[in-house]
Design an enzyme around this catalytic site. Sequence first.
Site, PDB file in Angstrom:
ATOM      1  N   ARG A  42       0.821  -1.295  -0.034  1.00 29.69           N
ATOM      2  CA  ARG A  42      -0.045  -0.103   0.083  1.00 29.69           C
ATOM      3  C   ARG A  42       0.709   1.139   0.069  1.00 29.69           C
ATOM      4  O   ARG A  42       0.928   2.104  -1.044  1.00 29.69           O
ATOM      5  CB  ARG A  42      -0.854  -0.081   1.297  1.00 29.69           C
ATOM      6  CG  ARG A  42      -1.944  -0.908   1.101  1.00 29.69           C
ATOM      7  CD  ARG A  42      -2.978  -0.762   2.116  1.00 29.69           C
ATOM      8  NE  ARG A  42      -4.137  -0.050   1.678  1.00 29.69           N
ATOM      9  CZ  ARG A  42      -5.328   0.223   2.032  1.00 29.69           C
ATOM     10  NH1 ARG A  42      -5.516   0.006   3.327  1.00 29.69           N
ATOM     11  NH2 ARG A  42      -6.072   1.046   1.477  1.00 29.69           N
ATOM     12  N   ARG A  51       4.206  -4.859  -7.807  1.00 28.39           N
ATOM     13  CA  ARG A  51       2.731  -5.092  -7.921  1.00 28.39           C
ATOM     14  C   ARG A  51       2.364  -4.475  -9.361  1.00 28.39           C
ATOM     15  O   ARG A  51       1.347  -4.730  -9.866  1.00 28.39           O
ATOM     16  CB  ARG A  51       1.998  -4.517  -6.954  1.00 28.39           C
ATOM     17  CG  ARG A  51       1.819  -5.260  -5.643  1.00 28.39           C
ATOM     18  CD  ARG A  51       0.524  -6.399  -5.766  1.00 28.39           C
ATOM     19  NE  ARG A  51      -0.531  -6.033  -6.717  1.00 28.39           N
ATOM     20  CZ  ARG A  51      -1.802  -5.488  -6.509  1.00 28.39           C
ATOM     21  NH1 ARG A  51      -1.801  -4.995  -5.066  1.00 28.39           N
ATOM     22  NH2 ARG A  51      -2.652  -5.228  -7.149  1.00 28.39           N
ATOM     23  N   ASP A  87      -5.302 -11.561   1.205  1.00 27.88           N
ATOM     24  CA  ASP A  87      -6.427 -10.735   1.384  1.00 27.88           C
ATOM     25  C   ASP A  87      -7.304 -11.850   1.845  1.00 27.88           C
ATOM     26  O   ASP A  87      -7.415 -13.132   1.835  1.00 27.88           O
ATOM     27  CB  ASP A  87      -6.802 -10.565  -0.072  1.00 27.88           C
ATOM     28  CG  ASP A  87      -7.875  -9.417   0.133  1.00 27.88           C
ATOM     29  OD1 ASP A  87      -7.948  -8.334   0.156  1.00 27.88           O
ATOM     30  OD2 ASP A  87      -9.277 -10.175   0.155  1.00 27.88           O
ATOM     31  N   TYR A 162     -19.449 -10.063   3.000  1.00 27.46           N
ATOM     32  CA  TYR A 162     -18.956  -9.948   1.697  1.00 27.46           C
ATOM     33  C   TYR A 162     -19.742 -10.771   0.655  1.00 27.46           C
ATOM     34  O   TYR A 162     -20.340 -10.346  -0.499  1.00 27.46           O
ATOM     35  CB  TYR A 162     -17.575 -10.245   1.290  1.00 27.46           C
ATOM     36  CG  TYR A 162     -16.677  -9.021   1.632  1.00 27.46           C
ATOM     37  CD1 TYR A 162     -16.662  -7.741   1.068  1.00 27.46           C
ATOM     38  CD2 TYR A 162     -15.689  -9.097   2.757  1.00 27.46           C
ATOM     39  CE1 TYR A 162     -15.766  -6.884   1.126  1.00 27.46           C
ATOM     40  CE2 TYR A 162     -14.885  -8.185   2.862  1.00 27.46           C
ATOM     41  CZ  TYR A 162     -14.946  -6.705   2.166  1.00 27.46           C
ATOM     42  OH  TYR A 162     -14.193  -5.792   2.603  1.00 27.46           O
TER      43      TYR A 162
END
Length: 355
Positions: A42, A51, A87, A162
């Site tokens: 990040r 990435r 994740d 989710y």
Amino acid sequence: MSANQSPAGQQPTATYDSAFLRACRREPVPHTPVWFMRQAGRSLPEYLKVREGIGMLESCMRPELVAEITLQPVRRHGVDAAIYFSDIVVPLKAIGIDLDIKPGVGPVIANPVRTRADLARLRDLTPEDVSYVTEAFGLLTRELGATPLIGFAGAPFTLASYLVEGGPSRNHEHTKALMYGDPQLWADLLDRLAGITAAFLKVQIEAGASAVQLFDSWVGALSPADYRRSVLPASRKVFEAVSGYGVPRIHFGVGTGELLGLLGEAGADVVGVDWRVPLDEAARRVGPGKALQGNLDPAVLFAGREAVETKTREVLDAAAGLEGHVFNLGHGVLPTTDPDALTRLVEYVHTQTAG
């Protein structure tokens, strides 16, 4: 033998006496250990570089890339523990759920789970489904040496949210409608997800994780009564499933000030606290026998150095009487955070608490 066990007659593993694991066990530490949620990636330019052109889910399935990203903050910041780069939806993808992680949005589920027939799509997770996880952990534990590696997974409620919503949600209306309207289907869904989550954590522990963290990102949307009735059994099932490994179990949720005692009751050894509740008050709510993790507001890092140190000192002062404290942010590192601010923060906490 697990990464933090020291059985009679056997030599301790390299990570056993690390400041992080000692704090998790509520033992004396040479300094307060520091790591950051979402430290792997990040905010780091080196992360963005490796990435480049690679989707999030694909990144999570490339062992050498995962290892590199996981190691980057350890090299740069000198944190006391690494957090495995992945994740929370990876195990769902691994069992065949049609999903993608869309930039700027998050996980999006092609066909939401809302009926009993939909449960059939949630099959058991096997180690073979996530062989890339085992491979990446092998690479990492060899490289990290005495630095602990934290494994993690999404908690059943957040995964269910989710799946039921089809993606991120502000109000969780479909999730709550199912929870209130068909409590038996809801219980069966969370129980199924607890089994998948436990299997995912077992793979990580058996591959070398020194500790595991269960993220319940959305559970702050619930009242304590709803949590106890509709979520606690599934979270407890996850923690009980990995209790025999002897690794510390951390439980964290956002906006969970009213749920802190219940998060500990679910089976955590360490309760993560967001920035909304001071750590001394959090300790009162959680009760004895648990270490705490947290809890600097991630946005504080955008202030000047003096302000960061002042707010950090407040966190350390509030933690002064705790049985065990792992310094962390109250949520994940924000993407535009200056990496140098994180490096300075680690050094400041270590310096202020050494002795």
